[in-house]
Design an enzyme around this catalytic site. Structure first.
Site, PDB file in Angstrom:
ATOM      1  N   ASP A 144       0.840  -1.204   0.000  1.00  0.00           N
ATOM      2  CA  ASP A 144       0.000   0.000   0.000  1.00  0.00           C
ATOM      3  C   ASP A 144       0.876   1.256   0.000  1.00  0.00           C
ATOM      4  OD1 ASP A 144      -2.306   1.541   0.198  1.00  0.00           O
ATOM      5  OD2 ASP A 144      -3.061   0.511   1.982  1.00  0.00           O
ATOM      6  N   ASP A 198     -10.784   1.846  -3.288  1.00  0.00           N
ATOM      7  CA  ASP A 198     -11.298   1.555  -1.947  1.00  0.00           C
ATOM      8  C   ASP A 198     -12.818   1.509  -1.955  1.00  0.00           C
ATOM      9  OD1 ASP A 198      -8.972   1.165  -0.652  1.00  0.00           O
ATOM     10  OD2 ASP A 198      -8.873   3.125   0.304  1.00  0.00           O
TER      11      ASP A 198
HETATM   12  C1  DGJ Z   1      -5.795   1.830   1.993  1.00  0.00           C
HETATM   13  C2  DGJ Z   1      -6.165   0.635   1.160  1.00  0.00           C
HETATM   14  O1  DGJ Z   1      -6.616   1.024  -0.079  1.00  0.00           O
HETATM   15  C3  DGJ Z   1      -7.205  -0.181   1.932  1.00  0.00           C
HETATM   16  O2  DGJ Z   1      -7.642  -1.252   1.148  1.00  0.00           O
HETATM   17  C4  DGJ Z   1      -6.603  -0.657   3.215  1.00  0.00           C
HETATM   18  O3  DGJ Z   1      -5.552  -1.542   2.950  1.00  0.00           O
HETATM   19  C5  DGJ Z   1      -6.109   0.529   4.027  1.00  0.00           C
HETATM   20  N1  DGJ Z   1      -5.254   1.379   3.269  1.00  0.00           N
HETATM   21  C6  DGJ Z   1      -5.377   0.061   5.259  1.00  0.00           C
HETATM   22  O4  DGJ Z   1      -4.839   1.087   5.951  1.00  0.00           O
END
Ligand code: DGJ
Length: 695
Positions: A436, A501
């Site tokens: 990430d 997300d």
């Molecule tokens: C952002 C990501 O896009 C989410 O799927 C998740 O992993 C969060 N970060 C976790 O902090």
């Protein structure tokens, strides 16, 4: 002139212009004398213009009289060498292309331009400082000329949780620019654009597409000059002073990957998909259905509960269990702990082994979340090494999600993170890493005080490469707050992207449609989220959520422990449905159909996948909103085998009664001409049609 021939396009290059000039990129030309292209397209000088017209070369030159934005920008001390003019020195023929060597002796620069044509046209430029003084490079943007009739533009806008939204417009005289200084590929400005003949659609019109394969800052520029010529430029956006070439040093710009089709956007995007599928790291095993814990438990980690979640997931047919944020250091919420990549003894007193063993015992493999480029000020790492951040001395750093960017171009910081990740992967049975990156670069200076995004981007690639070398069986997903880092360069090191997300299927319909213009389904993470979406608050049926997620790299991100027996069984049906079609979904040609007009405006859209041999197809129609007519119009399906007979059947979606669609048998030609009559559908629902060859 050099004539390259690809499967769908020809390219003719004039190699004599120093930085070479693409004089034709488009329809196959057959057997012609390539010199005739220049004759056909020769432009006469006009009143009020220069006596000589500078070409739209791969790096158009102000020094030759180009009236637009020059491809190479930079200078030496005192402002000299700012308008280079290159002369061809040598042309080297390589597999599927050429390398043109050029030089400007006065400016002390050499230029290497590598052009190849396969499924895609790829261009890489390198500039070398051959003088004995520093050359301050401001930008090197690869330029592609487009014909005058490429007068419609398709670009993308976005933000967190709303990536890849297509924006269509007529391309008038003037420039349009996307300026991405976020330090990542970005949600806002996907480095991707298409131009096409007026009114081009998914299956008609000429279409040219260009993508910058780069995960840092970029500029994408499209201009129609007052003299009528059109061009697009794509390159890295460099901050002032970010790139200084010492004598003998060189800079290689990110690769520009470009595609063309004479018959619409859908075939044009196959070029991007096929070039990704041809990369050596493209996964060959079936893409595992995964469960991700983020929207299931967030930071509420508890081994026993996670084990139960895994048990329910495995019973539903899920194949991979991914432990998201919250397992390490002091990371009990999103304000602390980043940088401390050791298993939290507070939450996992016996380590991760009991959870991993449980998951493995259920026949699933195990994945884990990391965010290696980041550090929270509230972390052991930052307390020990506050100097390892990408920030500018003397200024209070700007925080994002309470975190700072680690300066991975500093060898010690890089080695530390590499060591921690290596240990994590060595000590645990981990098959998958979700990598990430959750904040933009802001005033991000490296250790020398100069802007550090370029060096950081390369350091991230090095880190991914090194981990890939040490742990070749571990698959990596590229995530950046959802789809903030989706590009072909990061995909040379990763096998999946987290597309967004936003798990709301209605939003995902648009996001995934846009993303499908750059990447194939097997790389595009798509999850069934909770019934009520956590990012929009909307509620959707499981049928609609699974129909949406199944056209990607399928997963579940939902607290399935809370489901009753019937819902668990229906979830199992959704997983089984994806698996039934997975091989086709992940190998066929992605197809999109022009928005289905119901009355005066589109109320739904359709897309799907055709098997490479066109022996089978899967097509979804989704009702996005109400239409003026209760009955959507017939859906026409071009591109199948005209003289073959197909049976079209509706596939029952999980938890949904059989749709009001009676199977029909039609030829490929009829499917293209008449189409199939769609059933009446409620908004935010869809129908899935399976086409098989019967004669
Ligand atoms: C952002 C990501 O896009 C989410 O799927 C998740 O992993 C969060 N970060 C976790 O902090």
């Amino acid at each position: 002139m050099i004539h390259l021939r690809g499967p769908r396009a020809d390219v003719v290059i004039d190699e004599t212009t120093g930085a070479p000039t693409i004089v034709h990129w488009g329809a196959p030309l057959g057997d012609i004398d390539p010199a005739s292209v220049a004759v056909a397209l020769r432009r006469v000088t006009r009143l009020g213009a220069l006596d000589v017209e500078a070409p739209v070369s791969i790096l158009p030159e102000h020094g030759s009289g180009f009236p637009g934005r020059q491809g190479l920008a930079g200078h030496r001390r005192g402002g000299t060498a700012w308008a280079a003019r290159f002369t061809t020195i040598e042309v080297q023929h390589i597999a599927s292309g050429v390398v043109v060597h050029a030089a400007d002796e006065r400016a002390g620069l050499r230029l290497l331009t590598r052009i190849t044509l396969t499924e895609v046209l790829c261009i890489v430029c390198t500039v070398v400082n051959e003088a004995d003084t520093r050359y301050l490079l401001d930008g090197l943007d690869v330029t592609l000329p487009l014909p005058a009739h490429a007068s419609d533009l398709l670009t993308f806008e976005g933000r967190w949780s709303r990536e890849f939204h297509p924006v269509r417009r007529v391309w008038p005289v003037g420039a349009q620019v996307a300026h991405n200084a976020t330090g990542r590929t970005s949600h806002e400005h996907t480095p991707l654009l298409f131009a096409g003949s007026p009114g081009f659609g998914e299956w008609h019109g000429e279409v040219w597409g260009a993508h910058l394969a780069w995960s840092g800052n970029h500029t994408v520029f499209a201009e129609c000059l007052p003299d009528g010529r059109r061009y697009v430029q794509l390159g890295e956006l460099l901050h002032p002073g970010e790139l200084v070439l010492q004598p003998g040093q060189s800079y290689t710009a990110p690769e520009v990957v470009a595609t063309y089709a004479a018959d619409g956007l859908t075939p044009a995007t196959w070029g991007f998909h096929r070039s990704l599928r041809a990369r050596p790291t493209h996964p060959t095993s079936p893409r595992p259905v995964l469960l991700n814990t983020w929207e299931a438990v967030y930071f509420d980690h508890d081994t026993e509960q996670l084990q139960q979640l895994a048990t329910v997931a495995a019973a539903a047919g899920i194949e991979r269990f991914v432990l998201d944020d919250g397992w390490f250091g002091g990371r009990r919420d999103d304000r602390k702990g980043l940088g401390d990549w050791w298993v939290s003894p507070e939450v996992y007193p016996d380590g991760l082994a009991p959870l991993i063993q449980h998951v493995r015992g259920l026949g699933m493999d195990f994945g884990i979340w990391v965010e290696p480029e980041m550090v929270n000020p509230d972390s052991d790492l930052f307390r020990g090494h506050p100097e390892w951040v990408l920030a500018t001395d003397g200024y209070e750093p700007v925080l994002g999600r309470q975190q700072l960017v680690l300066d991975l171009a500093q060898a010690a910081a890089y080695e530390h993170i590499l060591g921690q990740l290596d240990r994590l992967l060595t000590d645990h049975d981990i098959a998958f890493v979700k990598w990430d990156m959750n904040r933009n670069h802001v005033q991000g200076s490296g250790a020398d005080g100069a802007a550090g995004t370029h060096a950081q981007t390369l350091a991230v690639y090095r880190l991914l490469d090194e981990l890939g070398r040490r742990h070749p069986d571990v698959e990596i997903e590229s995530c950046a707050s959802g789809g903030g880092r989706i590009d072909h360069e990061v995909l040379r090191r990763t096998v999946r992207v987290w597309t967004s997300d936003c798990n709301d299927p209605l939003e995902r319909q648009i996001i995934q449609r846009g993303a499908s213009m750059l990447i194939p389904a097997e790389l595009m993470g798509a999850h069934i989220g909770p019934t009520r979406s956590h990012t929009t608050g909307r509620m959707h049926s499981l049928a609609f959520r699974s129909l949406t997620a199944m056209f990607g790299n399928f997963g579940v991100e939902w607290n399935v422990l809370a489901l009753g027996d019937r819902e668990r069984a229906t979830l199992g049906d959704a997983v089984a449905l994806h698996k039934r079609f997975r091989a086709l979904l992940h190998s066929g040609d992605a197809v999109r159909f022009d928005p289905v007009i119901n009355g005066t405006e589109p109320a739904g859209h359709a897309y799907g996948v055709y098997a490479g041999d066109r022996g089978e197809a899967l097509v979804a129609y989704v009702q996005l909103r109400t239409g003026s007519s209760l009955l959507p119009p017939p859906l026409r399906l071009p591109g199948l085998l005209s003289d073959s007979l197909y049976e079209v059947q509706a596939v029952q979606l999980p938890g949904q009664g059989g749709p009001a669609f009676a199977a029909v048998r039609l030829t490929g030609r009829q499917l293209a001409v008449h189409g199939v009559q769609l059933p009446a559908l409620n908004p935010e629902s869809g129908v899935l049609l399976h086409l098989t060859l019967v004669g």
